[in-house]
Write an enzyme that holds these catalytic residues in place. Structure first.
Site, short mmCIF file in Angstrom:
data_model
loop_
_atom_site.label_atom_id
_atom_site.label_comp_id
_atom_site.label_asym_id
_atom_site.label_seq_id
_atom_site.Cartn_x
_atom_site.Cartn_y
_atom_site.Cartn_z
CE LYS A 1 -23.26 -64.00 -13.47
NZ LYS A 1 -22.07 -63.12 -13.32
CE1 TYR B 1 -29.66 -77.32 -44.16
CE2 TYR B 1 -29.61 -77.58 -41.77
CZ TYR B 1 -30.27 -77.23 -42.93
OH TYR B 1 -31.57 -76.79 -42.86
C1 PLP Z 1 -21.13 -63.80 -12.43
C2 PLP Z 1 -20.44 -63.13 -11.32
C3 PLP Z 1 -20.04 -63.86 -10.19
C4 PLP Z 1 -20.13 -65.37 -10.12
O1 PLP Z 1 -19.04 -65.92 -10.82
P1 PLP Z 1 -18.77 -67.51 -10.86
O2 PLP Z 1 -17.48 -67.63 -11.55
O3 PLP Z 1 -19.90 -68.09 -11.63
O4 PLP Z 1 -18.73 -67.98 -9.46
C5 PLP Z 1 -19.52 -63.16 -9.12
N1 PLP Z 1 -19.37 -61.81 -9.16
C6 PLP Z 1 -19.72 -61.07 -10.25
C7 PLP Z 1 -19.52 -59.60 -10.24
C8 PLP Z 1 -20.26 -61.71 -11.37
O5 PLP Z 1 -20.59 -60.99 -12.44
#
Ligand code: PLP
Length: 371
Positions: A35, A265
């Site tokens: 993702k 800044y």
């Molecule tokens: C993002 C996510 C993962 C992966 O988690 P990590 O800590 O990056 O391994 C697994 N399951 C779900 C439902 C997630 O949203």
């Protein structure tokens, strides 16, 4: 030459996947989570690499991420974990994506869609075992009752997600595992046998929480080479993974400024002695956290240089009084040189955030190259 850019090692991604497979062993499938553009490592390239390395499942957040994979020729099963919006639902069938459904009403709706399309369609049901986020809180009896009325929509997997996996001071994860196991046993007793049952992301894999592995695990962070530290008495970390991403920026300008000169800044830094500064072509619009103002460290040649003044939108200033630097030289924002390394976890600690946010925060305007 680029203002700033990423170098991603696909070989390291494949090696991390193999390391996870070795840890969980042959009876458990590994579903890498790609993702958010594979935590900015590039969803398509990373998915192709993982498919070649033997992955049969991939996970994304929304249907559009799934469609990008399908349109680039990815044929693995793709689980879409957080997008069962009414407007997305028909796309699951069109693109052969598997939804994580999180309500009984969702099951009913998916059944109607599949039936109208004259086909069967698999889904995974997400249950809320105590995280208090996505997932149905229906009882096993209610789930069985709902499933009894479905023929076209098929329960292929049962899943849940942990709220506090890195916290070994609290019983929450054990409680969530117990709740999940109870629901799964009830479903089986009622004649429903999901082919996959899965609970674990990176932390429960890396710290050997075997009772939470089910027969499928969902690592994201570990695929990219990261395992978060844990709190409390945890078993030894047993996963050998390494970061796959390096982030570099180009020096735009080098100049000498006198003692007592304000920098950037808000003049939040003032030189205490004459200094040589370098201005880097990366700022918070590129994803370099603004919170690294006066705090960040970068690698330059074989040494370290400090961020001085505020990180601005497009540029960041560092103190290079101790090193020979010229415009056009590369500086490492995230990565390693011969002596030092700076990874997303170190940046996160300095910036008061989490490594996930540092990786996902790298802007799409930063081009990516594969090495
Ligand atoms: C993002 C996510 C993962 C992966 O988690 P990590 O800590 O990056 O391994 C697994 N399951 C779900 C439902 C997630 O949203």
């Amino acid at each position: 030459m680029h203002r700033s850019w990423l170098e991603v090692s696909l070989g390291q991604i494949a090696a991390n996947f193999r390391a996870i497979r070795k840890t969980v062993g042959p009876g458990i499938a590994v579903m890498p989570v790609v993702k958010a553009d594979a935590y900015r490592h590039g969803a398509v390239e990373v998915s192709r690499t993982l498919e070649e390395a033997g992955a049969r499942w991939l996970a994304v957040s929304n249907v559009h991420e799934g469609i990008v994979l399908r349109e680039s020729g990815i044929t693995s099963n793709v689980l879409v974990m957080a997008d069962f919006l009414p407007s997305s639902r028909p796309l699951f069938l069109d693109y052969n994506l598997t939804p994580a459904i999180h309500s009984l009403e969702g099951i009913r709706d998916y059944e109607r869609l599949a039936r109208n399309a004259g086909r069967t369609a698999n889904y995974h049901l997400k249950i809320d075992t105590g995280m208090g986020r996505l997932g149905t809180r229906a009882t096993a009896a209610e789930i069985l009752n709902e499933i009894a009325g479905t023929h076209a929509a098929r329960l292929e997997g049962l899943m849940t997600h942990f709220a506090s996996a890195p916290n070994y001071d609290r019983p929450q994860t054990d409680e969530q595992v117990a709740t999940f196991t109870e629901v799964l046993q009830h479903l089986r007793a009622g004649g429903v046998h999901p082919a996959f049952f899965h609970l674990s992301s990176t932390v429960p894999i890396a710290y050997q929480r075997r009772e939470a592995w089910g027969n499928l695990v969902r690592p994201g962070h570990a695929i990219y080479g990261y395992v978060s530290p844990v709190k409390g008495q945890a078993p030894a970390q047993s996963l050998d993974v390494h970061p796959a991403l390096t982030w570099k920026a180009t020096v735009l300008e080098v100049k000498d400024i006198p003692a007592g000169a304000p920098v950037g800044y808000g003049a939040i830094h003032t030189t205490s002695k004459p200094a040589r500064i370098a201005i880097l072509a990366a700022g918070y619009a590129d994803g370099y956290p603004h919170r690294l103002s006066n705090k960040g460290r970068v690698l330059i040649q074989n040494t370290v240089a400090s961020v001085i003044g505020a990180v601005s939108m497009d540029v960041t200033t560092i103190d290079v009084s101790h090193v020979e630097v010229r415009p056009g030289d590369p500086v490492t924002l995230l990565g390693a040189n011969e002596n030092e390394s700076i990874d997303a976890q170190q940046i996160a600690r300095l910036a008061g955030t989490i490594s996930y946010s540092v990786l996902c925060g790298i802007s799409s305007r930063v081009p990516r190259f594969y090495v």
